[in-house]
Motif scaffolding. Structure first.
Motif, PDB file in Angstrom:
ATOM      1  N   LEU A 175       0.830  -1.211   0.000  1.00 44.82           N
ATOM      2  CA  LEU A 175       0.000   0.000   0.000  1.00 44.82           C
ATOM      3  C   LEU A 175       0.864   1.260   0.000  1.00 44.82           C
ATOM      4  N   VAL A 176       1.928   1.240   0.784  1.00 49.50           N
ATOM      5  CA  VAL A 176       2.837   2.394   0.814  1.00 49.50           C
ATOM      6  C   VAL A 176       3.485   2.588  -0.545  1.00 49.50           C
ATOM      7  N   VAL A 177       3.919   1.498  -1.163  1.00 46.94           N
ATOM      8  CA  VAL A 177       4.546   1.596  -2.482  1.00 46.94           C
ATOM      9  C   VAL A 177       3.540   2.125  -3.512  1.00 46.94           C
ATOM     10  N   LEU A 178       2.304   1.663  -3.462  1.00 51.93           N
ATOM     11  CA  LEU A 178       1.291   2.155  -4.405  1.00 51.93           C
ATOM     12  C   LEU A 178       1.037   3.648  -4.227  1.00 51.93           C
ATOM     13  N   LEU A 179       1.019   4.116  -2.984  1.00 50.96           N
ATOM     14  CA  LEU A 179       0.826   5.548  -2.754  1.00 50.96           C
ATOM     15  C   LEU A 179       2.024   6.358  -3.244  1.00 50.96           C
ATOM     16  N   LEU A 180       3.226   5.836  -3.062  1.00 52.60           N
ATOM     17  CA  LEU A 180       4.415   6.529  -3.562  1.00 52.60           C
ATOM     18  C   LEU A 180       4.436   6.560  -5.086  1.00 52.60           C
ATOM     19  N   VAL A 181       3.989   5.486  -5.709  1.00 51.29           N
ATOM     20  CA  VAL A 181       3.904   5.463  -7.174  1.00 51.29           C
ATOM     21  C   VAL A 181       2.886   6.488  -7.652  1.00 51.29           C
ATOM     22  N   ARG A 182       1.791   6.621  -6.918  1.00 52.13           N
ATOM     23  CA  ARG A 182       0.784   7.624  -7.287  1.00 52.13           C
ATOM     24  C   ARG A 182       1.365   9.036  -7.204  1.00 52.13           C
ATOM     25  N   VAL A 183       2.126   9.318  -6.153  1.00 51.15           N
ATOM     26  CA  VAL A 183       2.781  10.626  -6.023  1.00 51.15           C
ATOM     27  C   VAL A 183       3.728  10.861  -7.195  1.00 51.15           C
ATOM     28  N   PHE A 184       4.446   9.819  -7.589  1.00 52.97           N
ATOM     29  CA  PHE A 184       5.371   9.893  -8.714  1.00 52.97           C
ATOM     30  C   PHE A 184       4.634  10.270  -9.993  1.00 52.97           C
ATOM     31  N   THR A 233       5.498  11.991 -17.892  1.00 53.06           N
ATOM     32  CA  THR A 233       4.795  10.736 -17.695  1.00 53.06           C
ATOM     33  C   THR A 233       5.534   9.599 -18.391  1.00 53.06           C
ATOM     34  N   GLY A 234       6.113   9.880 -19.552  1.00 57.12           N
ATOM     35  CA  GLY A 234       6.888   8.859 -20.250  1.00 57.12           C
ATOM     36  C   GLY A 234       8.068   8.389 -19.425  1.00 57.12           C
ATOM     37  N   MET A 235       8.731   9.323 -18.767  1.00 59.98           N
ATOM     38  CA  MET A 235       9.861   8.965 -17.906  1.00 59.98           C
ATOM     39  C   MET A 235       9.381   8.149 -16.712  1.00 59.98           C
ATOM     40  N   ALA A 236       8.237   8.508 -16.159  1.00 59.36           N
ATOM     41  CA  ALA A 236       7.694   7.758 -15.028  1.00 59.36           C
ATOM     42  C   ALA A 236       7.325   6.337 -15.449  1.00 59.36           C
ATOM     43  N   LEU A 237       6.733   6.192 -16.619  1.00 61.19           N
ATOM     44  CA  LEU A 237       6.388   4.858 -17.111  1.00 61.19           C
ATOM     45  C   LEU A 237       7.632   4.017 -17.366  1.00 61.19           C
ATOM     46  N   LYS A 238       8.679   4.628 -17.896  1.00 61.87           N
ATOM     47  CA  LYS A 238       9.928   3.889 -18.122  1.00 61.87           C
ATOM     48  C   LYS A 238      10.544   3.443 -16.801  1.00 61.87           C
ATOM     49  N   MET A 271       8.902   2.814 -14.002  1.00 64.28           N
ATOM     50  CA  MET A 271       8.092   1.724 -13.476  1.00 64.28           C
ATOM     51  C   MET A 271       8.320   0.437 -14.272  1.00 64.28           C
ATOM     52  N   TYR A 272       8.468   0.545 -15.581  1.00 67.42           N
ATOM     53  CA  TYR A 272       8.749  -0.627 -16.406  1.00 67.42           C
ATOM     54  C   TYR A 272      10.070  -1.261 -15.993  1.00 67.42           C
ATOM     55  N   MET A 273      11.087  -0.449 -15.776  1.00 70.77           N
ATOM     56  CA  MET A 273      12.395  -0.954 -15.387  1.00 70.77           C
ATOM     57  C   MET A 273      12.309  -1.713 -14.062  1.00 70.77           C
ATOM     58  N   TRP A 274      11.612  -1.151 -13.086  1.00 74.17           N
ATOM     59  CA  TRP A 274      11.523  -1.819 -11.804  1.00 74.17           C
ATOM     60  C   TRP A 274      10.640  -3.049 -11.857  1.00 74.17           C
ATOM     61  N   CYS A 275       9.661  -3.090 -12.730  1.00 72.88           N
ATOM     62  CA  CYS A 275       8.867  -4.313 -12.905  1.00 72.88           C
ATOM     63  C   CYS A 275       9.724  -5.427 -13.486  1.00 72.88           C
ATOM     64  N   VAL A 276      10.581  -5.093 -14.439  1.00 72.60           N
ATOM     65  CA  VAL A 276      11.485  -6.092 -15.009  1.00 72.60           C
ATOM     66  C   VAL A 276      12.452  -6.600 -13.940  1.00 72.60           C
ATOM     67  N   ILE A 277      13.002  -5.696 -13.144  1.00 68.48           N
ATOM     68  CA  ILE A 277      13.922  -6.105 -12.075  1.00 68.48           C
ATOM     69  C   ILE A 277      13.202  -6.978 -11.052  1.00 68.48           C
ATOM     70  N   ALA A 278      11.993  -6.592 -10.661  1.00 70.43           N
ATOM     71  CA  ALA A 278      11.229  -7.373  -9.689  1.00 70.43           C
ATOM     72  C   ALA A 278      10.884  -8.751 -10.256  1.00 70.43           C
ATOM     73  N   PHE A 279      10.532  -8.809 -11.522  1.00 70.01           N
ATOM     74  CA  PHE A 279      10.234 -10.095 -12.151  1.00 70.01           C
ATOM     75  C   PHE A 279      11.477 -10.978 -12.183  1.00 70.01           C
ATOM     76  N   GLY A 280      12.620 -10.397 -12.498  1.00 75.16           N
ATOM     77  CA  GLY A 280      13.868 -11.153 -12.513  1.00 75.16           C
ATOM     78  C   GLY A 280      14.219 -11.697 -11.142  1.00 75.16           C
ATOM     79  N   ILE A 281      14.055 -10.887 -10.113  1.00 78.27           N
ATOM     80  CA  ILE A 281      14.341 -11.341  -8.751  1.00 78.27           C
ATOM     81  C   ILE A 281      13.378 -12.448  -8.341  1.00 78.27           C
TER      82      ILE A 281
END
Length: 139
Positions: free
Chosen positions: A50-59, A112-117, A119-129
């Protein structure tokens, strides 16, 4: 000018927030997998999620500010200030465009494009881990 001063004054807090997002997500995945990837492992992860989702929203809200600033010249151009003011309106629009208003972090305009990139990068890293930890767990 006010937005630039505001973004300069909070940029280190913003960077700290982004680092918190970046390091929390892989740790939450590792925590979830340490409980055996079952329903019992969801409860300890929910507050952090929940904290991470709120921080992503702020981003994304900060990135949306830049997008809104990019639309201001079109709004000003659509206004009518009376006869004989076209040249002054054009000068105002050029001033707004060249001021390049938006939310800046370390002199980089956050879009917004930078924010999406990001988030995409961290999703790839999280998936790899997650896949790496699951592969180790099944051995």
């Amino acid at each position: 000018a006010v937005l630039l001063k505001a973004s300069v004054s909070i940029q280190w807090s913003f960077i700290t927030m982004l680092l918190a997002i970046g390091f929390t997500v892989p740790l939450m995945i590792a925590d979830f997998l340490s409980f055996g990837a079952q329903i019992a492992g969801v409860a300890p992860v929910v507050p952090g999620a929940l904290v991470v989702l709120l921080l992503v929203r702020v981003f994304f809200v900060a990135a949306g500010i830049t997008d809104k600033c990019a639309r201001v010249p079109a709004v000003v151009n659509s206004l009518c200030f009376g006869p004989g003011t076209e040249h002054r309106r054009q000068l105002l629009i050029e001033y707004i465009v060249h001021s390049d208003a938006g939310f800046y972090v370390l002199e980089t305009r956050l879009t917004t494009g930078m924010a999406l990139k990001f988030m995409y990068m961290w999703c790839v890293i999280a998936f790899g881990i997650a896949t790496n930890l699951l592969a180790k767990e099944q051995k």
